[in-house]
Enzyme design. Structure first.
Site: not given
Lengths: 359, 359, 359
Positions: B217, B237, B258-260
């Site tokens: 990540q 991240r 969660a990511h993004n």
């Protein structure tokens, strides 16, 4: 400046210190080079924000339209996309572009992240008899209790607590602020994120006239190799036997694993899932986010549970299972939910009607 | 002594060191003073536990009956309640009594809480090159890694971990035991509670014959201004881009981002909610407690999701959405849920009946 | 070597340093000794992994078949199982074998766990005016702020943060990495596991044209005696009054207790449950894992809520309540859930049919 614009800096782990040639990437990671191997790459990005120094990937033919719009210097594609991508300066053609991308991120991270120094930070509190393998890192303010064993190259992040006699395998890394209680054994090459708590007491009490009587949790936790555990996830110690997390298991954030649960190899669970006590989950399962599994049941290998579903009894066959009330506009929900409370009566009325009509 | 009785001490942040006149409150915070401005106030409490030294507020006409029973010296009310409250010694009349109350609590806290001293606690481990703005506080046992930037008046609580290069805006406060991993940027005037983890790895793996292959990540986390994040909440991240939390967003405890994920400005999420990867949530939304939102979808501005509901696909229109199985006595649930598993069949039977009867 | 095999070590808290006679167990804990009191015991284990040095217990007649297969030297059984268990060398017969087992685990833990030393670790940061009772332990890197009061025999784990003025009762133990914010009072003999956060701000904001305006949380948290709180559980401080956790309450991991909640004595809540603001829960309730209870309602004494159920309104009668969409194979779910969205219409069609047929 909008939040989104501000969030795309020109630094971070996505920019290499020095550009590389596409040919160098292929030499390191394989794949078939199509086009100009001399093209220079310095960034990794999604197709839609790629520039002329960027390598990107096409995960699936579904996103093929992005190929016509991207500025990416190099795209990683499956063989079927070779023609569609042919206008880019360079392609890497590979049977599984997503897997290739995963390996590329690992190659990238190794170049963008400063190597963590080994050694014990002077502020750490490490008991005299701890076994410290070669290349071990113990971060600032960490606490390592007597009898702990830290394998070669293990990284203990700042502010971690490693309980008495805990065993940590080679090259396992703990982010800052992880707690491993006594009786925990972790295999090799694991990655535990911040806030993880392993080995807190399982939730066990016997009822009595005077209230709940605690069942001391005398077991431990056994975690295999190559396990990743997300931030603030909890894995309780067993009551008598160990709680067991098989090798290759991947757990996301804020997951609850109760005492004496056993999770088979390579099973993956998404964030906020929870498994109650003594349940056994097979290998190769996927458990969706916020799914819950009650205690004392068995889940077969290869079971896939949808997000936010509750598993109330054993699942003996592989398959995809779901139990979710579908989302509606609130006014519709009010009407349907009210009817749902009378559903059994509705069925009885149906039976009565059928009887009347059949003759 | 019952638990409830014991829980109402005569200290805490609800009692001012010195009494104030109601006229002083109005001078500081506005509103129309009705009655005796010389009335002295030293406590702030709900109407039903107010005494003759207490200021209280009436949030809504629904609770109007409490006006007849309260001992409060001063009540904050909306104009429509002016008559109903007229028996109290003093009133503060203001268009939005709840908002006035919010501002009063801020005024109160500034007087009841000892000012945190600035400076770096000698037990903190702070890298030599950290940029420390004026008035910064770094608490005991905190760890600040190289390259971090701490804006003017930032407070880093005890036992926090601030990763390499993390940027923290002016007057942002971190409670004890917060982890910000490298690649995190936090705006000004934010408040992060204990146990928050920002910037742990998103949950990304490519399947392969040999098991899950980690997708490193490489992105970061961008958090705007005036954001509050509750205890033990996690914000991962991004994989390549940043995860983005817009300015003015309020997140309660134990939330998973969660990511993004991108969350628009001023959206508020209640405890235990979760948002899966790459989903975009608009601005001005409210997400109920334990609601879940799947990945890779979009939620429009002004959407309100009920508690414990699962959003499975994009919501393009503002509105109020719900998806919850209604609670029943267990025996009723057993019958209705069993019927629910045959609901589609019931509908088929209905069709058959309708065909038979229509002709 | 399979994960499961590897997870059964011959050490851990289940093996006594020295064997004991069954007669000694009975002398210490009561029960009727049947068979040979000289039999030596060194392990405690489930019936199915017991060996000839093991004491085990039969929780219920349901597992009676295991009696014929176990190697256990001694089994704890209810009177009704006396005959069925008579082939084992020794029995302990007791009216409630599960409760006896609970007490045995406590006896066991006292012998298997090294006594924690008292005293203040030199790396701890303890304010000068903290009141430290006799036998108090303060672990490495812990932080104790001014005015805190630590009762006799209290244990503060490594890396804990004890806020200003916090009061901790006698013999209460905090595992490593617990945060108690100012305004928290904890009774005697409590056990708080790692990652617990008590006294973070409740989630309170007033809407305004300029965004959310924070309501400062001026109340505290009051926790009774004999309370256990699981890992990473959060209990927020009250807005004006205290949040109250009654004596004998047991909370599992990752639970969210919002501001001004009141939980009655001896209520138990399983992992990932959540209670929204100002709700009152009676005594002697059990709340299943991941169950959610909305704010501003009352739950009577003796209510039992199933796992993953949402309580949306007050429950005035004791009983067992459930609200869960039943799990199905995904393809079945798709059909039934689609019909559920039209359930109200189905009921209307039923009414129409009934009208047509009745005459």
């Amino acid at each position: 400046m909008s939040a989104t614009a501000a969030a795309q800096p020109q630094h971070r782990g996505t920019v290499l210190p020095q550009p590389v040639r596409v040919a160098d990437l292929v030499a390191a990671l394989g794949g078939e080079l199509v086009g100009d191997g001399e093209v220079r790459i310095q960034r990794i990005a999604p197709l839609d924000s790629a520039d002329e120094q960027t390598v990107a990937f096409l995960a699936s033919a579904r996103y093929q339209v992005q190929l016509g719009q991207t500025q990416a210097a190099c795209v990683i594609v499956a063989p079927a996309m070779r023609e569609a991508a042919s206008q880019r300066p360079a392609l890497i053609v590979t049977p599984d572009s997503y897997l290739y991308f995963a390996r590329l991120t690992q190659w990238w991270a190794a170049r963008c992240r400063p190597a963590a120094p080994s050694g014990i930070h002077p502020s750490a509190a490490v008991a005299a008899d701890v076994q410290v393998g070669p290349g071990v890192l113990i971060g600032a303010q960490a606490v390592v209790e007597p009898g702990a064993v830290l394998g070669e190259g293990a990284h203990i992040g700042a502010l971690c607590h490693i309980g008495a006699g805990v065993e940590i395998g080679a090259h396992t890394r703990l982010a800052p602020n992880v707690v491993l209680m006594h009786g925990t054994r972790v295999g090799a090459r694991c990655l535990l994120h911040s806030g993880v708590v392993v080995g807190a007491d399982g939730f066990g009490f016997a009822p009595s006239a005077a209230g709940w009587v605690k069942i001391e949790q005398l077991g431990g936790v056994w975690i295999g190799d190559d396990v990743e555990i997300g931030a603030n996830t909890c894995i309780d110690r067993g009551a008598l036997d160990d709680t067991v997390i098989g090798s290759g298991v991947k757990l996301d954030n804020l997951i609850q694993i109760a005492h004496n649960v056993q999770i088979g190899e390579r099973t993956a669970m998404a964030g906020c899932a929870a498994v109650a006590g003594s349940t056994r989950i097979g290998s190769g399962c996927t458990i969706g986010g916020a799914a819950n599994i009650v205690g004392h049941i068995s889940i077969a290998d290869g079971v896939h549970v949808s997000a936010a579903s509750l598993v109330m009894s054993s699942l003996t066959k592989p398959g995809h299972y779901t139990g979710v009330y579908p989302l509606e506009e609130h006014a519709d929900w009010e009407k349907n939910a009210a009817t749902l409370r009378r559903l059994h009566g509705l069925r009885e009325r149906m039976r009565n009607l059928e009887k009347k009509i059949r003759p």
